[in-house]
Design an enzyme around this catalytic site. Structure first.
Site, PDB file in Angstrom:
ATOM      1  N   GLY A 246      -3.483  14.462 -10.801  1.00 46.82           N
ATOM      2  CA  GLY A 246      -3.121  13.169 -10.328  1.00 46.82           C
ATOM      3  C   GLY A 246      -3.004  13.090  -8.950  1.00 46.82           C
ATOM      4  N   LYS A 247      -2.531  11.993  -8.441  1.00 47.12           N
ATOM      5  CA  LYS A 247      -2.527  12.078  -6.656  1.00 47.12           C
ATOM      6  C   LYS A 247      -1.483  13.158  -6.258  1.00 47.12           C
ATOM      7  CE  LYS A 247      -3.684   7.278  -6.589  1.00 47.12           C
ATOM      8  NZ  LYS A 247      -3.422   5.856  -6.245  1.00 47.12           N
ATOM      9  N   ARG A 248      -0.320  13.367  -7.170  1.00 46.58           N
ATOM     10  CA  ARG A 248       0.634  14.350  -6.692  1.00 46.58           C
ATOM     11  C   ARG A 248       0.196  15.817  -6.730  1.00 46.58           C
ATOM     12  NH1 ARG A 248       5.306  12.554 -10.164  1.00 46.58           N
ATOM     13  NH2 ARG A 248       5.422  10.256  -9.474  1.00 46.58           N
TER      14      ARG A 248
END
Ligand code: GLU
Length: 481
Positions: A246-248
């Site tokens: 994910g982006k995180r």
């Protein structure tokens, strides 16, 4: 044989993540390998999720990575327009065909009624299927009403070029929305119409659509369309744990990687390796090699782990392989101020020297600025060095003095890496010091940088006077520290 035509069909809903780029890359490789065509289609039918500027961003990412398309919103082709929002009439025509065949109907329900149906199914622990609520006498379809597909549920078997043989029962085929109440088609309908109109032969996309595939197959049949080759991409997994990236998890925008000093060739190589290999130990591939060797049947089914360290390593390898003039152009935004004030020829000379040590282009200032400006001695660097911190101050002084004297004895016109190497070898013998200690000390005393090229090269490039002056300054700084 039909001409191979593949497409990348992103929705302009934000920055293009690595998974999206991989889908684009694989579709592009399939097309280029077969001398076919690669098409960019922007799927902008979800006006709520659309993010301004993202179509332009997607186009920039593709061009930065060299994933060029033959047809697209800004590249005219025979099957345009390539922006779905400009194709609404086409979807209306295809919808009309289905209505005429009795395979689509107006959905008369309010969202509240639909929620009720869903809750009913939940309460009775049954899977919700819209087709269980098909209205007996649907109203005439009009603008403002959703249009639904009238499915003919059945079991399916199909082949996926990556996932292999797949089979489902009739329970997963349902009446999905084709055209929404706002007049825009759903992805489910629009992509089928467009892939047919644009003569797409290979449909390469992410896993999130796999569960709808049986209903899509039902729509292909209702429309009398030939199925394309389907290829479903494996997930990309985060560095740690088993979850999807994910982006995180540090999955950045592709353009940010470029700003951070990664080069396009390395990103392409790395992204291609997320779930694909050629069956050998080879890890570094040029784009041409990828085009020659890529095949969908060697794409793995299981998730592929995103490994930043591997990307960094690949980046270093690709930087090394670049012709110097090419690297010089790309390095332009990364030089330190002092380097920019120097002659272009000097920058080129230094770049040649540090090329092999660059992991990213952002390493350039730290690896090179001491060639362009005199560094200030930083004794913490000695303290932070496991070996050097054991030395007494007067030992350091003696070693550095011996070095400056030895370097001063080299004839001015013989201050070459080879001659310096000889001098250093003699120094190692006469001082009886380990190379790890003496050479690190000399390296630091002239550069005060955490890394630098091989010491003889560094000294030769600095020149005899400057090398000696720097060692002298370090000795002077030592006596006051
Ligand atoms: N617009 C879809 C998405 O961005 C494309 C899926 C497909 O390639 O068909 O997820």
């Amino acid at each position: 044989m039909k001409e191979v035509r593949t497409r990348f069909a992103p929705s302009p809903t934000g920055f293009l993540h690595v998974g999206g780029i991989r889908t684009a890359l694989f579709a592009w490789l399939v097309a280029r390998q077969a001398d076919g065509q690669f098409i960019l289609r922007i799927e902008d039918t979800d006006k709520v999720r659309e993010v301004e500027g993202s179509a332009a961003h997607i186009i920039k990412c593709l061009s930065t990575l060299g994933i060029n398309y033959d047809e697209g919103p800004d590249k005219e082709g025979a099957y345009g327009p390539y922006l779905q929002s400009e194709r609404l009439e086409i979807y209306q025509e295809w919808a009309q065909k289905l209505i005429e065949q009795g395979r689509a109907y107006a959905d008369p329900y309010t969202p509240e009624q639909l929620t009720e149906f869903r809750e009913e199914a939940k309460a009775t622990k049954k899977a919700f299927l819209y087709r269980n609520h098909r209205p007996e006498n649907p109203p005439q379809w009009q603008p403002g009403m959703p249009l639904r597909f009238k499915s003919e549920p059945k079991a399916y078997k199909w082949q996926d070029a990556v996932m292999g043989d797949l089979a489902t029962g009739p329970e997963v085929v349902d009446d999905i929305v084709l055209i929404k109440s706002d007049g825009y088609p759903t992805y489910n309908f629009a992509h089928i119409v467009d892939d047919a109109e644009m003569k797409i032969t290979h449909l390469i996309r992410g896993q999130e659509f796999l569960s709808s595939q049986p209903t899509y197959l039902n729509i292909y049949e209702a429309l009398g369309l030939e199925r394309p080759v389907f290829a479903t991409m494996p997930h990309i997994l985060a560095e740690t744990g088993g979850k999807k990236l994910g982006k995180r998890d540090g999955a950045k925008d592709v353009l940010d990687y470029i700003k951070d000093g990664y080069i396009a060739e390395a990103l392409v190589n790395f992204i291609a390796s997320l779930g694909w290999n050629d069956g050998t130990e080879q890890e570094i591939f040029s784009v041409d090699e990828l085009i020659a060797k890529f095949s969908l049947d060697r794409v793995q089914r299981s998730g592929a782990r995103f490994d930043t360290r591997r990307l960094l390593w690949m980046n270093g390898q690709h930087i090394r392989a670049l012709p110097l003039d090419n690297l010089l152009e790309r390095a332009a935004p990364f030089w330190s101020e002092s380097a920019l004030k120097a002659d272009a020829s000097k920058r080129k000379e230094i770049l040649a020297l540090v090329q092999d040590r660059l992991k990213t282009l952002t390493d350039l200032p730290i690896l090179s600025s001491y060639f362009f400006e005199t560094p200030d001695p930083d004794w913490n660097m000695i303290q932070d060095n496991k070996q050097l911190k054991k030395l007494e101050l007067d030992q350091i002084q003696q070693l550095l003095s011996a070095t400056r004297n030895a370097l001063a004895q080299i004839n001015a016109d013989e201050f070459t890496p080879e001659q310096i190497q000889n001098t250093l070898n003699t120094l190692l013998e006469t001082t009886g010091e380990k190379p790890g200690i003496l050479l690190s000390l000399i390296r630091l005393s002239v550069s005060w940088a955490p890394f630098s090229p091989a010491l003889p090269d560094t000294l030769a490039t600095l020149g005899q006077t400057s090398s000696i002056d720097r060692i002298d300054s370090s000795i002077a700084a030592l006596s006051v520290s």
